[in-house]
Motif scaffolding. Structure first.
Motif, PDB file in Angstrom:
ATOM      1  N   ALA A 118      65.267  21.461  77.652  1.00  0.00           N
ATOM      2  CA  ALA A 118      64.337  22.011  78.648  1.00  0.00           C
ATOM      3  C   ALA A 118      64.215  21.075  79.854  1.00  0.00           C
ATOM      4  O   ALA A 118      64.282  21.523  81.006  1.00  0.00           O
ATOM      5  CB  ALA A 118      62.966  22.246  78.013  1.00  0.00           C
ATOM      6  N   ARG A 119      64.050  19.787  79.586  1.00  0.00           N
ATOM      7  CA  ARG A 119      63.909  18.819  80.685  1.00  0.00           C
ATOM      8  C   ARG A 119      65.173  18.727  81.530  1.00  0.00           C
ATOM      9  O   ARG A 119      65.096  18.537  82.744  1.00  0.00           O
ATOM     10  CB  ARG A 119      63.527  17.444  80.132  1.00  0.00           C
ATOM     11  CG  ARG A 119      62.074  17.391  79.655  1.00  0.00           C
ATOM     12  CD  ARG A 119      61.663  15.991  79.201  1.00  0.00           C
ATOM     13  NE  ARG A 119      62.317  15.577  77.960  1.00  0.00           N
ATOM     14  CZ  ARG A 119      61.902  15.899  76.742  1.00  0.00           C
ATOM     15  NH1 ARG A 119      60.829  16.644  76.580  1.00  0.00           N
ATOM     16  NH2 ARG A 119      62.564  15.484  75.677  1.00  0.00           N
ATOM     17  N   SER A 120      66.340  18.890  80.896  1.00  0.00           N
ATOM     18  CA  SER A 120      67.596  18.798  81.650  1.00  0.00           C
ATOM     19  C   SER A 120      67.733  19.938  82.661  1.00  0.00           C
ATOM     20  O   SER A 120      68.517  19.846  83.594  1.00  0.00           O
ATOM     21  CB  SER A 120      68.796  18.792  80.699  1.00  0.00           C
ATOM     22  OG  SER A 120      69.035  20.080  80.166  1.00  0.00           O
ATOM     23  N   HIS A 121      66.954  21.007  82.460  1.00  0.00           N
ATOM     24  CA  HIS A 121      66.977  22.145  83.377  1.00  0.00           C
ATOM     25  C   HIS A 121      65.726  22.207  84.249  1.00  0.00           C
ATOM     26  O   HIS A 121      65.463  23.223  84.883  1.00  0.00           O
ATOM     27  CB  HIS A 121      67.113  23.460  82.586  1.00  0.00           C
ATOM     28  CG  HIS A 121      68.424  23.569  81.894  1.00  0.00           C
ATOM     29  ND1 HIS A 121      68.575  23.270  80.549  1.00  0.00           N
ATOM     30  CD2 HIS A 121      69.648  23.915  82.341  1.00  0.00           C
ATOM     31  CE1 HIS A 121      69.839  23.441  80.211  1.00  0.00           C
ATOM     32  NE2 HIS A 121      70.506  23.829  81.270  1.00  0.00           N
ATOM     33  N   GLY A 122      64.928  21.143  84.237  1.00  0.00           N
ATOM     34  CA  GLY A 122      63.722  21.108  85.068  1.00  0.00           C
ATOM     35  C   GLY A 122      62.523  21.797  84.446  1.00  0.00           C
ATOM     36  O   GLY A 122      61.573  22.145  85.140  1.00  0.00           O
ATOM     37  N   GLY A 123      62.551  21.982  83.135  1.00  0.00           N
ATOM     38  CA  GLY A 123      61.445  22.652  82.473  1.00  0.00           C
ATOM     39  C   GLY A 123      60.726  21.757  81.477  1.00  0.00           C
ATOM     40  O   GLY A 123      61.065  20.584  81.302  1.00  0.00           O
ATOM     41  N   HIS A 124      59.750  22.342  80.829  1.00  0.00           N
ATOM     42  CA  HIS A 124      58.946  21.617  79.841  1.00  0.00           C
ATOM     43  C   HIS A 124      58.353  22.640  78.865  1.00  0.00           C
ATOM     44  O   HIS A 124      57.951  23.727  79.274  1.00  0.00           O
ATOM     45  CB  HIS A 124      57.828  20.851  80.547  1.00  0.00           C
ATOM     46  CG  HIS A 124      56.906  20.146  79.618  1.00  0.00           C
ATOM     47  ND1 HIS A 124      57.261  18.999  78.951  1.00  0.00           N
ATOM     48  CD2 HIS A 124      55.645  20.432  79.233  1.00  0.00           C
ATOM     49  CE1 HIS A 124      56.252  18.618  78.189  1.00  0.00           C
ATOM     50  NE2 HIS A 124      55.257  19.463  78.347  1.00  0.00           N
ATOM     51  N   ILE A 125      58.327  22.273  77.575  1.00  0.00           N
ATOM     52  CA  ILE A 125      57.698  23.112  76.561  1.00  0.00           C
ATOM     53  C   ILE A 125      56.604  22.279  75.917  1.00  0.00           C
ATOM     54  O   ILE A 125      56.864  21.200  75.386  1.00  0.00           O
ATOM     55  CB  ILE A 125      58.709  23.594  75.496  1.00  0.00           C
ATOM     56  CG1 ILE A 125      59.881  24.320  76.167  1.00  0.00           C
ATOM     57  CG2 ILE A 125      58.010  24.498  74.473  1.00  0.00           C
ATOM     58  CD1 ILE A 125      61.024  24.648  75.224  1.00  0.00           C
TER      59      ILE A 125
END
Length: 183
Positions: A118-125
């Motif tokens: 998720a972080r590698s794509h600019g996201g967060h869970i």
């Protein structure tokens, strides 16, 4: 008696805690055990340990205040080997304890491999809560609204959790506006 392999993992945030990684299936259930095998029960009664919690792939032990792992660690390891090698029997005490073990597994996934993707794509869970076997997460950043988020939740989180937590009811994404969508 053959020894079950153990690998200690320290918790940098809680120096009294060691998570003893074991093969999946070596412990009978996740959560606080209703009863402990004699070697571990003795360490609790003696005041060496304050808690023992089972996870699908680990036994988590908390050392009592004033104790040191360098002094007491070998005794704890020996007690765990004895308990696991004899075929530890038992079950967790409550669903709340199962939820605690599930919460720990979810957080490890989010702090580790799933969170890394998720972080590698600019996201967060973010883990919101675990109750009665249901996991609620919030998708943020690039994950919020991402078409691949359903696959991430189903195939990366839920599938992995089901391998170790048969009581898992599901993984639900909580939307920022308060809407709940089942993925």
């Amino acid at each position: 008696m053959s020894l079950v392999p153990l690998h200690p993992q320290a918790d940098p945030a809680r120096p009294e805690r060691i998570r003893w990684v074991v093969p999946v299936g070596a412990v009978p259930a996740a959560g606080r055990p209703a009863a402990l095998p004699a070697p571990l029960a003795g360490l609790l009664a003696e005041g060496v340990l304050t808690a023992v919690v089972m996870e699908p792939d680990a036994v988590v032990t908390d050392l009592a205040p004033g104790r040191r792992w360098t002094d007491d660690g070998p005794r704890v390891r020996t007690a765990l080997h004895a308990a696991l090698s004899r075929g530890w029997q038992g079950e967790a005490t409550t669903g709340t304890d199962r939820d605690a073990a599930l919460r720990s597994s979810v957080q490890r996934l989010l702090d580790g491999p799933v969170g890394d993707v998720a972080r590698s794509h600019g996201g967060h869970i973010e883990l919101v809560e675990v109750r009665d076997g249901q996991v609620r997460v919030r998708l943020a950043g690039a994950c919020d609204g991402c078409p691949a988020s359903r696959l991430t939740l189903r195939h990366r989180i839920e599938a992995e959790l089901r391998r170790h937590h048969p009581h898992l009811a599901g993984v639900v994404a909580v939307q920022p506006a308060g809407r709940v969508s089942r993925t």
